[in-house]
Design a protein around this motif. Structure first.
Motif, mmCIF file in Angstrom:
data_model
loop_
_atom_site.group_PDB
_atom_site.id
_atom_site.type_symbol
_atom_site.label_atom_id
_atom_site.label_comp_id
_atom_site.label_asym_id
_atom_site.label_seq_id
_atom_site.Cartn_x
_atom_site.Cartn_y
_atom_site.Cartn_z
ATOM 1 N N LEU A 14 -8.790 7.245 -9.059
ATOM 2 C CA LEU A 14 -9.766 7.890 -8.796
ATOM 3 C C LEU A 14 -9.661 8.753 -7.345
ATOM 4 O O LEU A 14 -9.693 9.677 -7.032
ATOM 5 C CB LEU A 14 -11.326 7.231 -8.749
ATOM 6 C CG LEU A 14 -12.339 7.982 -8.423
ATOM 7 C CD1 LEU A 14 -12.556 9.099 -9.527
ATOM 8 C CD2 LEU A 14 -13.715 6.926 -8.345
ATOM 9 N N THR A 15 -9.186 7.608 -6.561
ATOM 10 C CA THR A 15 -8.758 8.052 -5.110
ATOM 11 C C THR A 15 -7.795 9.134 -5.239
ATOM 12 O O THR A 15 -7.671 10.136 -4.505
ATOM 13 C CB THR A 15 -8.024 6.966 -4.390
ATOM 14 O OG1 THR A 15 -9.175 5.862 -4.520
ATOM 15 C CG2 THR A 15 -7.938 7.095 -2.839
ATOM 16 N N CYS A 18 -9.076 12.606 -6.417
ATOM 17 C CA CYS A 18 -9.836 13.027 -5.240
ATOM 18 C C CYS A 18 -9.023 13.699 -4.296
ATOM 19 O O CYS A 18 -9.249 14.937 -3.859
ATOM 20 C CB CYS A 18 -10.939 12.210 -4.690
ATOM 21 S SG CYS A 18 -12.282 11.603 -5.540
ATOM 22 N N LEU A 19 -7.962 12.765 -3.884
ATOM 23 C CA LEU A 19 -7.111 13.352 -2.815
ATOM 24 C C LEU A 19 -6.348 14.572 -3.103
ATOM 25 O O LEU A 19 -6.022 15.423 -2.310
ATOM 26 C CB LEU A 19 -6.206 12.332 -2.131
ATOM 27 C CG LEU A 19 -6.864 11.395 -1.255
ATOM 28 C CD1 LEU A 19 -5.970 10.059 -1.123
ATOM 29 C CD2 LEU A 19 -7.463 11.825 -0.005
ATOM 30 N N VAL A 23 -6.435 18.319 -1.355
ATOM 31 C CA VAL A 23 -5.181 18.952 -1.109
ATOM 32 C C VAL A 23 -5.053 20.345 -1.638
ATOM 33 O O VAL A 23 -4.806 21.488 -1.104
ATOM 34 C CB VAL A 23 -3.929 18.325 -1.181
ATOM 35 C CG1 VAL A 23 -2.693 19.086 -0.693
ATOM 36 C CG2 VAL A 23 -4.207 16.925 -0.321
ATOM 37 N N LEU A 253 5.035 6.768 7.599
ATOM 38 C CA LEU A 253 5.116 8.147 7.028
ATOM 39 C C LEU A 253 4.754 9.136 7.882
ATOM 40 O O LEU A 253 5.658 9.998 8.244
ATOM 41 C CB LEU A 253 3.980 8.395 5.779
ATOM 42 C CG LEU A 253 4.456 9.559 5.122
ATOM 43 C CD1 LEU A 253 5.357 9.273 4.030
ATOM 44 C CD2 LEU A 253 3.092 10.495 4.687
ATOM 45 N N LEU A 284 4.155 21.084 -1.655
ATOM 46 C CA LEU A 284 3.190 20.446 -0.666
ATOM 47 C C LEU A 284 2.170 19.373 -1.617
ATOM 48 O O LEU A 284 2.074 18.133 -1.197
ATOM 49 C CB LEU A 284 2.371 21.219 -0.050
ATOM 50 C CG LEU A 284 1.560 20.526 1.133
ATOM 51 C CD1 LEU A 284 2.343 20.162 2.293
ATOM 52 C CD2 LEU A 284 0.777 21.635 1.772
ATOM 53 N N SER A 288 2.081 15.562 -1.227
ATOM 54 C CA SER A 288 1.185 14.479 -0.951
ATOM 55 C C SER A 288 0.800 13.630 -1.934
ATOM 56 O O SER A 288 0.220 12.424 -1.775
ATOM 57 C CB SER A 288 -0.176 15.552 -0.867
ATOM 58 O OG SER A 288 -0.321 16.395 -2.015
ATOM 59 N N ALA A 291 3.007 10.696 -1.113
ATOM 60 C CA ALA A 291 2.324 10.156 0.068
ATOM 61 C C ALA A 291 1.227 9.146 -0.314
ATOM 62 O O ALA A 291 1.261 8.137 -0.056
ATOM 63 C CB ALA A 291 2.112 10.853 1.223
ATOM 64 N N VAL A 292 0.387 9.749 -1.059
ATOM 65 C CA VAL A 292 -0.768 8.982 -1.322
ATOM 66 C C VAL A 292 -0.555 7.818 -2.434
ATOM 67 O O VAL A 292 -1.048 6.662 -2.221
ATOM 68 C CB VAL A 292 -1.723 9.803 -2.103
ATOM 69 C CG1 VAL A 292 -2.955 9.148 -2.893
ATOM 70 C CG2 VAL A 292 -2.191 10.896 -1.174
ATOM 71 N N VAL A 295 0.774 5.062 -0.303
ATOM 72 C CA VAL A 295 -0.309 4.216 0.593
ATOM 73 C C VAL A 295 -0.838 3.291 -0.484
ATOM 74 O O VAL A 295 -1.198 2.274 -0.041
ATOM 75 C CB VAL A 295 -1.205 5.496 1.090
ATOM 76 C CG1 VAL A 295 -2.340 4.835 1.771
ATOM 77 C CG2 VAL A 295 -0.295 6.224 2.110
ATOM 78 N N LEU A 296 -1.436 3.687 -1.683
ATOM 79 C CA LEU A 296 -2.194 3.195 -2.330
ATOM 80 C C LEU A 296 -1.571 1.892 -3.153
ATOM 81 O O LEU A 296 -1.920 0.813 -3.231
ATOM 82 C CB LEU A 296 -2.952 3.833 -3.707
ATOM 83 C CG LEU A 296 -3.711 5.178 -3.193
ATOM 84 C CD1 LEU A 296 -4.265 6.154 -4.259
ATOM 85 C CD2 LEU A 296 -4.894 4.631 -2.600
ATOM 86 N N GLN A 299 -1.332 -0.747 -0.562
ATOM 87 C CA GLN A 299 -2.663 -1.461 -0.283
ATOM 88 C C GLN A 299 -2.638 -2.443 -1.470
ATOM 89 O O GLN A 299 -3.133 -3.725 -1.208
ATOM 90 C CB GLN A 299 -3.615 -0.315 -0.475
ATOM 91 C CG GLN A 299 -3.892 0.188 0.873
ATOM 92 C CD GLN A 299 -5.058 1.307 0.771
ATOM 93 O OE1 GLN A 299 -5.616 1.388 -0.296
ATOM 94 N NE2 GLN A 299 -5.300 2.089 1.996
#
Lengths: 317, 382
Positions: A14-15, A18-19, A23, A253, A284, A288, A291-292, A295-296, A299
């Motif tokens: 979901l994140t 959304c992200l 973008v 990053l 782009l 992203s 990158a996302v 990150v996820l 985590q």
């Protein structure tokens, strides 16, 4: 554990959704599209020509339709085409990402042991001169962002002014073959900034462990200080830093983008700057996503690793 | 003309900073003298690390304040005779020395470094305070109520935190985005939060005493409303306005920093709400907002102050990053990050242009971190 994982994966998806939509919406703002049109054709296009071009290329259709089209493509492995490089994103992206992967790898190899040693040495004798000195070093390193330490290190180790030309000030050659000479400075620059934070976390965790009862027991039964630190304290003290190390990736990053433009190393960070500067929508977006996702995933790994390493923590199913 | 020697450059710099030294001595002296009465701030003078940190921070605050007196040249003036000249070169017409030399356009590096402190000192603390306000206003209810409010707000906060900062800046701080309503829209949303915060703050305590309530509410609404209308450019009688690109930077920095502040406030609230005095207030029948703002918040102030110090440092680094990539900064302005970026191209031949702003950022952030460390150490001594 399984339901915890599934729930986390759901939130992650979901994140990410959304992200990428944010973008997508931002790069597709009207002024950005106009800029893209002018860059793709010529700068002196009239407003009318711009509108016609955008209409022909299908940029004027509703946002949601285009987003789902793009998403469908990505899920099938087609990331679209780069307008900056005039090539499919798949061709451009992975090669650059591999270059950055090498950079990250060496940064980790240098940074993590350095940080852990500093943290453990400082935390094992809390409050001593050794602790004070090392803690101040750690604070100083977190206070020096890459664009500052990069400049200072270049002046010291790569300029004619000081004369120590140990490293090269440009890492362009490192893209073909990595040597200490051409890759030392970017790795050192990034490792320095990240080191301080991990070192401070390690120190705090080590200092806490050293006050624990089992350490006192070990001391009382006559175990040498060296053995206490290595066999009893270290393992328990390394749980907290593990999470911090994993959570460093998103920070790395930003560092990658700075360091790659400082030392002219054309990796992922450089690609991101190029894509953003030229309003290369699909490139782009792909950047992203990468990158996302990085990150996820970090985590998630840090959460799972934390549970795995620390038997006292149990996730509620 | 003979350029100045290293010793002369050094003493020249020391002399130029005279107002700062005087200010430092006065402030540090007075604070150390009255330290018994100054609670946490006073106890800072017991820790050498905290004192060094405070000194470094005050140094840059005073530099920003007295920038006009300290700088020898106008930061934007270009002198052909100073182009890429080493530290200590004299400018032939005025015979004033460029203490740190000249950059590639013949501007005085020293004056640019001094003037660069102004933007940082204005934006970084202000943006941090705003972010903290947003974080408090959303973090308190999230931590106190929990449940679906918490889930929703935490999800949004994690969303922003999962964004790589640099990507967000590349998307949010561009000339194109300034043509759209996004920065002013974000500003309209973010800047109303402090006003709402203060109104709730006073209302939750004084709602039963209208005379006291209005005494606090009227100034809040007048001052807050006036500033709000100004910042968002809805109504602008004085003509004073924030440059669109400064507003853009400011809003983006607040936007990026507030989720982190939110997480800290939320965590603190969840911890503090289990204390006995909160239960006592609940038993007394106090409203939830009274408990949050007048019971929980004051007891969270220690960690929040420490965090604010660290966060100002982080914001300074962010501003430097923005300048380094030339995002949203006026091309001529003496911004530290941008000066580093311009100076790095000739770094191996003329390092004097990039080093001063780099050291400036480093010392300021170091000072803030040491200050935070000293504060934390002293507040834990209770």
């Amino acid at each position: 554990m399984l339901s915890f994982l599934l729930r986390r994966l759901g939130v992650m998806a979901l994140t990410a959704l959304c992200l990428t939509f944010i973008v997508f919406a931002l790069v597709n703002l009207q002024p950005n599209l106009e800029k893209l049109a002018k860059e793709q054709n010529n700068m002196r296009m009239t407003d009318q020509q711009v509108t016609v071009w955008l209409e022909e290329e299908g940029y004027n259709r509703p946002m949601l339709t285009r987003y789902s089209e793009w998403l469908g493509g990505v899920l099938r492995g087609n990331m679209g085409d780069s307008t900056r490089f005039r090539a499919p994103v798949n061709e451009v992206l992975w090669e650059r990402l591999a270059l950055t992967g090498k950079l990250m790898f060496w940064v980790m190899v240098v940074m993590v042991p350095m940080a852990l040693i500093v943290g453990v040495l400082a935390g094992m004798r809390e409050g001593t001169l050794q602790d004070r000195t090392l803690s101040t070093v750690a604070i100083a390193s977190t206070a020096t962002p890459e664009y500052v330490s990069g400049v200072i290190l270049t002046v010291i180790f790569a300029s004619k002014v000081v004369g120590l030309e140990w490293f090269s000030g440009s890492s362009t050659k490192a893209m073909e073959g990595i040597t200490v000479y051409n890759f030392g400075l970017p790795v050192l620059t990034m490792a320095l900034y990240g080191m301080g934070y991990i070192a401070r976390m390690t120190r705090a965790s080590m200092a806490e462990v050293m006050t624990a009862q089992y350490i006192r027991t070990a001391r009382l039964k006559g175990v040498s200080f060296r053995n206490i630190v290595i066999k009893h304290a270290l393992r328990n003290a390394l749980i907290a830093p593990f999470t911090v190390i994993m959570l460093q990736f998103p920070w790395l990053l930003t560092g990658v983008v700075i360091v790659e433009s400082l030392f002219n190393y054309k990796g992922f960070g450089w690609l991101l700057v190029e894509a953003a500067g030229n309003n290369d929508i699909e490139l782009l977006l792909s950047c992203s996503i990468i990158a996302v996702v990085v990150v996820l995933i970090t985590q998630l790994i840090s959460d799972i690793g934390y549970v795995y390493l620390n038997p006292r923590i149990r996730v509620q199913a | 003309m003979e350029p100045l020697s290293t010793a002369q450059v050094f003493s020249g710099v020391l002399v130029q900073f005279t107002p700062v030294w005087i200010g430092l001595i006065v402030i540090m002296g007075l604070s150390a003298y009255f330290k018994a009465r100054l609670s946490l701030y006073g106890r800072l003078f017991d820790s050498p690390i905290g004192m060094i940190g405070l000194g470094l921070v005050l140094f840059w605050v005073l530099t920003a304040l007295f920038a006009d007196q300290i700088a020898l040249f106008d930061p934007l003036d270009q002198f052909r005779a100073l182009k890429n000249k080493p530290p200590g070169t004299l400018e032939p017409e005025s015979e004033i020395a460029a203490l740190f030399g000249g950059d590639n356009l013949g501007r005085d590096v020293f004056s640019r470094m001094v003037h660069g402190s102004r933007t940082v000192m204005l934006i970084a603390p202000a943006a941090t305070i705003f972010a903290l306000m947003v974080g408090i206003s959303l973090g308190l209810p999230a931590g106190y109520y929990g449940g679906s409010i918490d889930t929703t707000l935490s999800f949004v906060a994690n969303l922003v935190l999962a964004f790589p900062v640099i990507l967000l800046f590349y998307l949010l701080v561009t000339p194109e985005i300034r043509q759209t309503a996004i920065p002013s829209g974000l500003a309209a949303v973010l800047f109303i939060i402090p006003i709402v915060f203060f109104i709730t703050f006073f209302y939750s305590r004084f709602s039963t005493r209208p005379d006291v309530l209005w005494f606090y509410l009227i100034p809040t609404i007048v001052i807050g409303g006036f500033t709000y209308l100004h910042l968002t450019n809805i109504w602008n009688p004085t003509g004073l306005r924030m440059e669109p690109n400064t507003l853009n930077i400011f809003v983006s920095v607040v936007f990026v920093t507030s989720p982190a502040a939110f997480r800290i406030v939320r965590g603190l609230t969840m911890d503090i709400k289990t204390r006995d005095y909160v239960a006592a207030a609940q038993t007394r029948g106090e409203g939830p907002w009274y408990i949050m703002l007048w019971e929980v918040l004051p007891n969270a102030r220690g960690p929040l102050i420490v965090d604010a110090c660290l966060r100002i440092g982080y914001t300074t680094i962010l501003l430097g990053t923005l300048g380094f990539f030339g995002l949203g900064v006026e091309p001529e302005s003496p911004d530290w990050g941008m000066t580093i970026n311009q100076g790095r191209k000739l770094l191996r031949l003329y390092p004097h242009a990039a080093l001063p702003p780099a050291l400036a950022i480093m010392t300021l952030v170091l000072g803030l971190n040491l200050l935070a460390d000293g504060l934390r150490e002293q507040s834990l001594k209770d």
